[in-house]
Write a protein that holds these residues in place. Sequence first.
Motif, PDB file in Angstrom:
ATOM      1  N   TRP A   1     -13.112   7.519  -0.983  1.00 20.22           N
ATOM      2  CA  TRP A   1     -13.009   8.135   0.340  1.00 20.22           C
ATOM      3  C   TRP A   1     -13.318   9.616   0.213  1.00 20.22           C
ATOM      4  N   GLY A   2     -14.543   9.957  -0.079  1.00 20.84           N
ATOM      5  CA  GLY A   2     -14.883  11.364  -0.245  1.00 20.84           C
ATOM      6  C   GLY A   2     -14.142  11.939  -1.436  1.00 20.84           C
ATOM      7  N   ASN A   3     -13.234  12.889  -1.181  1.00 18.25           N
ATOM      8  CA  ASN A   3     -12.462  13.492  -2.257  1.00 18.25           C
ATOM      9  C   ASN A   3     -11.204  12.701  -2.574  1.00 18.25           C
ATOM     10  N   GLN A   4     -11.041  11.532  -1.967  1.00 12.19           N
ATOM     11  CA  GLN A   4      -9.867  10.710  -2.199  1.00 12.19           C
ATOM     12  C   GLN A   4     -10.249   9.441  -2.937  1.00 12.19           C
ATOM     13  N   LEU A   5      -9.283   8.824  -3.538  1.00 13.54           N
ATOM     14  CA  LEU A   5      -9.487   7.577  -4.253  1.00 13.54           C
ATOM     15  C   LEU A   5      -8.375   6.615  -3.884  1.00 13.54           C
ATOM     16  N   VAL A   6      -8.766   5.444  -3.438  1.00  4.43           N
ATOM     17  CA  VAL A   6      -7.806   4.390  -3.157  1.00  4.43           C
ATOM     18  C   VAL A   6      -7.907   3.399  -4.305  1.00  4.43           C
ATOM     19  N   GLU A   7      -6.846   3.240  -5.040  1.00  2.00           N
ATOM     20  CA  GLU A   7      -6.850   2.453  -6.264  1.00  2.00           C
ATOM     21  C   GLU A   7      -6.099   1.157  -6.056  1.00  2.00           C
TER      22      GLU A   7
ATOM     23  N   LYS B   1     -10.939  -3.513   6.620  1.00  2.00           N
ATOM     24  CA  LYS B   1     -11.502  -2.212   6.976  1.00  2.00           C
ATOM     25  C   LYS B   1     -11.287  -1.937   8.452  1.00  2.00           C
ATOM     26  N   VAL B   2     -10.944  -0.678   8.783  1.00  2.00           N
ATOM     27  CA  VAL B   2     -10.820  -0.237  10.170  1.00  2.00           C
ATOM     28  C   VAL B   2     -11.733   0.963  10.384  1.00  2.00           C
ATOM     29  N   VAL B   3     -12.285   1.057  11.591  1.00  2.00           N
ATOM     30  CA  VAL B   3     -13.198   2.137  11.954  1.00  2.00           C
ATOM     31  C   VAL B   3     -12.632   2.844  13.174  1.00  2.00           C
ATOM     32  N   CYS B   4     -12.503   4.167  13.080  1.00  2.00           N
ATOM     33  CA  CYS B   4     -11.980   4.947  14.196  1.00  2.00           C
ATOM     34  C   CYS B   4     -13.047   5.092  15.271  1.00  2.00           C
ATOM     35  N   LYS B   5     -12.683   4.866  16.534  1.00  2.00           N
ATOM     36  CA  LYS B   5     -13.639   4.980  17.628  1.00  2.00           C
ATOM     37  C   LYS B   5     -14.004   6.422  17.925  1.00  2.00           C
ATOM     38  N   ARG B   6     -13.089   7.342  17.676  1.00  2.00           N
ATOM     39  CA  ARG B   6     -13.305   8.736  18.061  1.00  2.00           C
ATOM     40  C   ARG B   6     -13.979   9.557  16.971  1.00  2.00           C
ATOM     41  N   CYS B   7     -13.386   9.572  15.780  1.00  2.00           N
ATOM     42  CA  CYS B   7     -13.924  10.419  14.712  1.00  2.00           C
ATOM     43  C   CYS B   7     -14.882   9.677  13.795  1.00  2.00           C
ATOM     44  N   GLY B   8     -15.005   8.366  13.938  1.00  2.00           N
ATOM     45  CA  GLY B   8     -15.942   7.611  13.138  1.00  2.00           C
ATOM     46  C   GLY B   8     -15.524   7.384  11.701  1.00  2.00           C
ATOM     47  N   ARG B   9     -14.287   7.737  11.344  1.00  2.00           N
ATOM     48  CA  ARG B   9     -13.845   7.551   9.970  1.00  2.00           C
ATOM     49  C   ARG B   9     -13.623   6.070   9.674  1.00  2.00           C
ATOM     50  N   VAL B  10     -13.851   5.715   8.426  1.00  2.00           N
ATOM     51  CA  VAL B  10     -13.664   4.352   7.952  1.00  2.00           C
ATOM     52  C   VAL B  10     -12.490   4.342   6.983  1.00  2.00           C
ATOM     53  N   TRP B  11     -11.524   3.470   7.256  1.00  2.00           N
ATOM     54  CA  TRP B  11     -10.314   3.401   6.447  1.00  2.00           C
ATOM     55  C   TRP B  11     -10.121   1.997   5.930  1.00  2.00           C
ATOM     56  N   HIS B  12      -9.475   1.908   4.782  1.00  2.00           N
ATOM     57  CA  HIS B  12      -8.903   0.613   4.389  1.00  2.00           C
ATOM     58  C   HIS B  12      -7.710   0.368   5.313  1.00  2.00           C
ATOM     59  N   SER B  13      -7.596  -0.827   5.848  1.00  2.00           N
ATOM     60  CA  SER B  13      -6.591  -1.101   6.875  1.00  2.00           C
ATOM     61  C   SER B  13      -5.169  -0.862   6.367  1.00  2.00           C
ATOM     62  N   ASP B  14      -4.887  -1.253   5.132  1.00  2.00           N
ATOM     63  CA  ASP B  14      -3.532  -1.065   4.609  1.00  2.00           C
ATOM     64  C   ASP B  14      -3.245   0.400   4.295  1.00  2.00           C
ATOM     65  N   VAL B  15      -4.271   1.134   3.855  1.00  2.00           N
ATOM     66  CA  VAL B  15      -4.097   2.571   3.616  1.00  2.00           C
ATOM     67  C   VAL B  15      -3.837   3.292   4.927  1.00  2.00           C
TER      68      VAL B  15
ATOM     69  N   ALA C   1       0.871  -1.178   0.000  1.00  2.00           N
ATOM     70  CA  ALA C   1       0.000   0.000   0.000  1.00  2.00           C
ATOM     71  C   ALA C   1       0.904   1.223   0.000  1.00  2.00           C
ATOM     72  N   LEU C   2       0.766   2.058  -1.022  1.00  2.00           N
ATOM     73  CA  LEU C   2       1.663   3.192  -1.225  1.00  2.00           C
ATOM     74  C   LEU C   2       0.920   4.496  -0.966  1.00  2.00           C
ATOM     75  N   ALA C   3       1.489   5.332  -0.096  1.00  2.00           N
ATOM     76  CA  ALA C   3       0.961   6.663   0.194  1.00  2.00           C
ATOM     77  C   ALA C   3       2.042   7.680  -0.133  1.00  2.00           C
ATOM     78  N   VAL C   4       1.697   8.659  -0.983  1.00  2.00           N
ATOM     79  CA  VAL C   4       2.638   9.675  -1.429  1.00  2.00           C
ATOM     80  C   VAL C   4       2.197  11.022  -0.888  1.00  2.00           C
ATOM     81  N   GLU C   5       3.136  11.768  -0.378  1.00  2.00           N
ATOM     82  CA  GLU C   5       2.844  13.087   0.174  1.00  2.00           C
ATOM     83  C   GLU C   5       2.285  14.010  -0.915  1.00  2.00           C
ATOM     84  N   GLY C   6       1.157  14.677  -0.591  1.00  2.00           N
ATOM     85  CA  GLY C   6       0.537  15.596  -1.524  1.00  2.00           C
ATOM     86  C   GLY C   6      -0.348  14.951  -2.561  1.00  2.00           C
TER      87      GLY C   6
END
Length: 349
Positions: A337-343, A287-301, A136-141
């Motif tokens: 993810w809203g304005n984001q895209l996980v490909e 999938k992971v779910v944040c307890k505080r902010c309620g956001r849903v993430w792909h676990s590897d992302v 899983a690759l995350a690039v700044e910006g």
Amino acid sequence: MKKLRKAWNSFFACLRLWKEGKLEKRPGLPRYWKHRRTGKRLVRLIPVKSPRSYSLDARTLSLTLPKDLRDGNGRLVLYTKGVLRFSGTPKTLELKYDQMKRRWYAHQVVEVPEPARKTRPEKYAALDLGARVLAALAVEGLNRQILFSGRKIWKDFLYWTKRIAEEQSRLNRAGRKTSRQLRRLYQVRARRLRHAFVALAAEVVRVLKRHRVTTLFLEDLTGIRKDMDFGPGNLLVHNFWAFRMLRNLIEAACARAGIRVVPVEPRGTSSRCAVCSSPVERPVRHKVVCKRCGRVWHSDVNAALNILLLGSSKGHGAEAAPVDFQIDSGKIFKLNWGNQLVEQRKFSF
């Protein structure tokens, strides 16, 4: 004797580095070169004395011959196949014989100069390694993260594992334990897996170069499988998931491209939210779910973004909306993810 001297020199050099605190683990002694069942010594290679004794290019290998075998110019010229991936100062050369393929291979050591890094603004990226999602690759910006699926590679690995089991069953009925065909199947499975990892490493570096990344933060997974027992899942985690080989291939590809690789301790990167650093829950595997902010993430992302936060002082701070699963006509699994895209990207191998 040359191989023995080289092994002991390497051991003492690593021992000095360990005493200076530059290595975490104490280096082990060189092992004996022998068959583990018969106890016989195995010498299936021919070491070449020095770089002056051979010349290797893209088409031929030229070797000097002993005086009693010289004919004409005194050199043996062999036609070769393959690609020279590195260019630099040639060092030692070894000729090895492959019993399964019944062919000779030349293994050359080349001293490659350190690639000159271009002076450009620092830009960071992070890579999270996994078993089902290989990377899983995350690039700044960048407003999306890229997942490299290992589904097709895993299916190919299972196919050759089935072929190996069938051959073992045939040998068992015949009262035998091994055969040339069984060793060849093991070799084919290992080489196809390595070839896929080479393709993955090349694709990762292409993405990094396209976005002008200068530093890649790569998680250090040393010892992660210690005392792990997944039952039927051990084939995936312990046999298929060769993360050390994949890490080394990615580091080598980044070195050729002039990208610096920095190892990062991955402890806690999968258990907290990348936005608010709160603990997360995992209702399903991916999938992971944040307890505080309620956001849903792909676990590897989520893990890749946390690695990026740990490695750089700038962080990412990407906002995310609840996930919406979609599958397009091209069978490419995408997560919005809203304005984001996980490909989830495919790569050929």
